[in-house]
Design a protein around this motif. Structure first.
Motif, mmCIF file in Angstrom:
data_model
loop_
_atom_site.group_PDB
_atom_site.id
_atom_site.type_symbol
_atom_site.label_atom_id
_atom_site.label_comp_id
_atom_site.label_asym_id
_atom_site.label_seq_id
_atom_site.Cartn_x
_atom_site.Cartn_y
_atom_site.Cartn_z
ATOM 1 N N THR A 9 30.499 45.819 46.305
ATOM 2 C CA THR A 9 31.622 45.017 45.822
ATOM 3 C C THR A 9 32.845 45.239 46.700
ATOM 4 O OG1 THR A 9 32.548 46.701 44.341
ATOM 5 C CG2 THR A 9 30.749 45.329 43.473
ATOM 6 N N TYR A 10 33.792 44.312 46.597
ATOM 7 C CA TYR A 10 35.028 44.457 47.370
ATOM 8 C C TYR A 10 35.870 45.621 46.851
ATOM 9 C CZ TYR A 10 33.812 40.080 49.587
ATOM 10 O OH TYR A 10 33.150 39.114 50.308
ATOM 11 N N LYS A 11 35.791 45.896 45.560
ATOM 12 C CA LYS A 11 36.498 47.062 45.025
ATOM 13 C C LYS A 11 35.949 48.340 45.653
ATOM 14 C CE LYS A 11 37.669 47.458 40.732
ATOM 15 N NZ LYS A 11 37.680 47.504 39.244
ATOM 16 N N GLU A 12 34.652 48.374 45.901
ATOM 17 C CA GLU A 12 34.048 49.551 46.529
ATOM 18 C C GLU A 12 34.502 49.696 47.978
ATOM 19 O OE1 GLU A 12 29.924 49.767 43.861
ATOM 20 O OE2 GLU A 12 29.889 48.895 45.872
ATOM 21 N N ALA A 63 40.062 41.773 44.301
ATOM 22 C CA ALA A 63 38.705 42.103 44.733
ATOM 23 C C ALA A 63 37.679 41.575 43.737
ATOM 24 C CB ALA A 63 38.561 43.614 44.894
ATOM 25 N N THR A 64 38.023 41.621 42.456
ATOM 26 C CA THR A 64 37.133 41.106 41.417
ATOM 27 C C THR A 64 37.035 39.582 41.477
ATOM 28 O OG1 THR A 64 37.690 42.971 39.975
ATOM 29 C CG2 THR A 64 36.720 41.042 38.927
ATOM 30 N N GLU A 65 38.139 38.925 41.830
ATOM 31 C CA GLU A 65 38.171 37.464 41.875
ATOM 32 C C GLU A 65 37.560 36.893 43.156
ATOM 33 O OE1 GLU A 65 42.195 36.230 41.384
ATOM 34 O OE2 GLU A 65 42.422 37.144 39.402
ATOM 35 N N THR A 66 37.454 37.706 44.185
ATOM 36 C CA THR A 66 37.031 37.202 45.495
ATOM 37 C C THR A 66 35.637 36.573 45.499
ATOM 38 O OG1 THR A 66 38.509 38.664 46.726
ATOM 39 C CG2 THR A 66 36.546 37.897 47.881
ATOM 40 N N ASP A 122 42.772 45.421 43.184
ATOM 41 C CA ASP A 122 41.515 45.526 42.442
ATOM 42 C C ASP A 122 41.198 44.208 41.733
ATOM 43 O OD1 ASP A 122 40.929 48.079 43.221
ATOM 44 O OD2 ASP A 122 41.654 49.044 41.394
ATOM 45 N N ARG A 123 42.221 43.592 41.159
ATOM 46 C CA ARG A 123 42.002 42.303 40.491
ATOM 47 C C ARG A 123 41.568 41.244 41.506
ATOM 48 N NH1 ARG A 123 45.116 38.202 40.516
ATOM 49 N NH2 ARG A 123 47.029 39.354 40.977
ATOM 50 N N GLU A 131 46.461 47.930 41.440
ATOM 51 C CA GLU A 131 45.914 47.111 40.356
ATOM 52 C C GLU A 131 45.725 45.668 40.806
ATOM 53 O OE1 GLU A 131 48.416 47.422 36.972
ATOM 54 O OE2 GLU A 131 48.046 49.568 36.646
#
Length: 353
Positions: A126-129, A317-320, A314-315, A311
């Protein structure tokens, strides 16, 4: 730091080319994994630098589909092993004469790196990772003094949100932008007030520019990019003249970069959500801009992020992935592997460790 960034960007362009996002002619040459090429048995060599590497490589090859936590832990172990090998080499006064062993260590080092590339791509990432990995292995992650200095400056950047963005038409905005850059180059930066004044005025213009990003889709703005770089150089010239400190220059410019990258990605995500991206050319450009947090934010920049900025990233990254799914429909490329990009980005970062 600059060399690592250039290397990262080069690898990223190659990765994007591989999935049909950014086409560039490139040839990639890699060394194959190295076995026991020295002719020595494992037992004979395991107490040598090459033996230490070989033992770690052998164990690493038994791993597969590591979780992100497992991959991070293994990378930490590798850094410990690498430090141990380096320390052994420094203590060995005869090391320079051990040419064959030196070559073997280099080959084993490359083989270990290739194994980590395999593990990075062995399962979806994931992009967050990607962000978490870069932050975890930042050499500035535990720099308390740096964090305290950033906290002292963060209120200035937070205050920019309450300032009004530039108001004016398309041509007026570009004229005002060029005027600011021209005047800054002419007058220079000669102290803290000049530095914060430039950042504040530029931020108001940049936010206005992002609000109407598609208006400039077909325009050549390379002069603004070039002159912005020259203005940034003025900041460091001020440090050379001791009108501001180098620490001040580094912190303010890195935190400015953080803010601009976040603003840019948010503008892209908003534009995609509003259905403003309609051509493959726009889709390619938006993908490249959305990837900037993972490409342009190095360990120093990541260490300076405020809790709120983390934050937001991270948001984003979740939306990407959802945004890229929308852009995928516009690209109509058969060689579409956008879902593999997080793993590729992790693989690229591992190559810079």
């Amino acid at each position: 730091m600059k060399l690592k960034y250039d290397l990262y960007i080069s690898y990223l362009k190659i990765a994007l080319s591989a999935i049909g996002i950014y086409a560039i002619p490139v040839a990639v040459f890699t060394l194959t994994s190295c076995g026991g090429g020295s002719g020595k048995s494992y037992d004979e060599a395991k107490d040598t630098p090459a033996g230490t590497y070989r033992e770690y490589l052998s164990e690493l090859r038994t791993q597969d589909r590591l979780s992100f936590e497992g991959l991070t832990a293994r990378l930490g172990q590798w850094q410990t092993v690498r430090d141990s090998v380096s320390a052994h080499i420094r203590r060995d006064t005869l090391w320079r004469s051990h040419t064959d062993m030196r070559k073997e260590c280099l080959l084993l080092h490359d083989s270990i790196r290739m194994e980590f590339s395999r593990l990075a791509l062995s399962r979806p990432r994931t992009y967050k990772e990607v962000l978490a990995l870069k932050e975890h292995f930042s050499p500035y992650a535990e720099d308390g003094e740096l964090h305290r200095s950033a906290q002292e400056i963060q209120p200035f950047f937070a205050s920019l949100d309450s300032r009004m963005a530039y108001r004016g038409g398309k041509e007026q905005l570009l004229s005002a932008y060029r005027t600011l850059l021209s005047e800054t180059q002419r007058k220079g930066i000669h102290g803290h007030s000049d530095l914060t004044r430039f950042i504040g005025k530029e931020d108001a213009l940049f936010r206005a520019f992002l609000a109407r990003l598609n208006d400039y889709d077909d325009m050549d703005l390379s002069d603004i990019t070039r002159d912005t770089e020259k203005c940034c150089a003025e900041v460091f010239r001020a440090a050379e003249r001791q009108e501001i400190t180098y620490k001040e220059a580094m912190l303010y410019m890195a935190m400015r970069t953080n803010r601009r990258v976040i603003q840019n990605v948010q503008a892209c995500l908003d534009g995609i959500h509003r259905g403003e991206v309609t051509t493959p050319r726009q889709a390619h450009a938006f993908i490249w801009m959305i990837l900037q947090p993972y490409a342009s934010l190095d360990g120093f920049c990541l260490a300076l992020l405020s809790p709120r900025e983390k934050e937001v990233l991270d948001r984003m990254a979740t939306e990407t992935p959802g945004a890229f799914s929308t852009l995928r429909k516009i690209l109509s490329s058969e060689n579409d592997r956008l879902e593999e990009l997080p793993g590729m980005l992790i693989e690229i970062h591992i190559a810079t460790l």
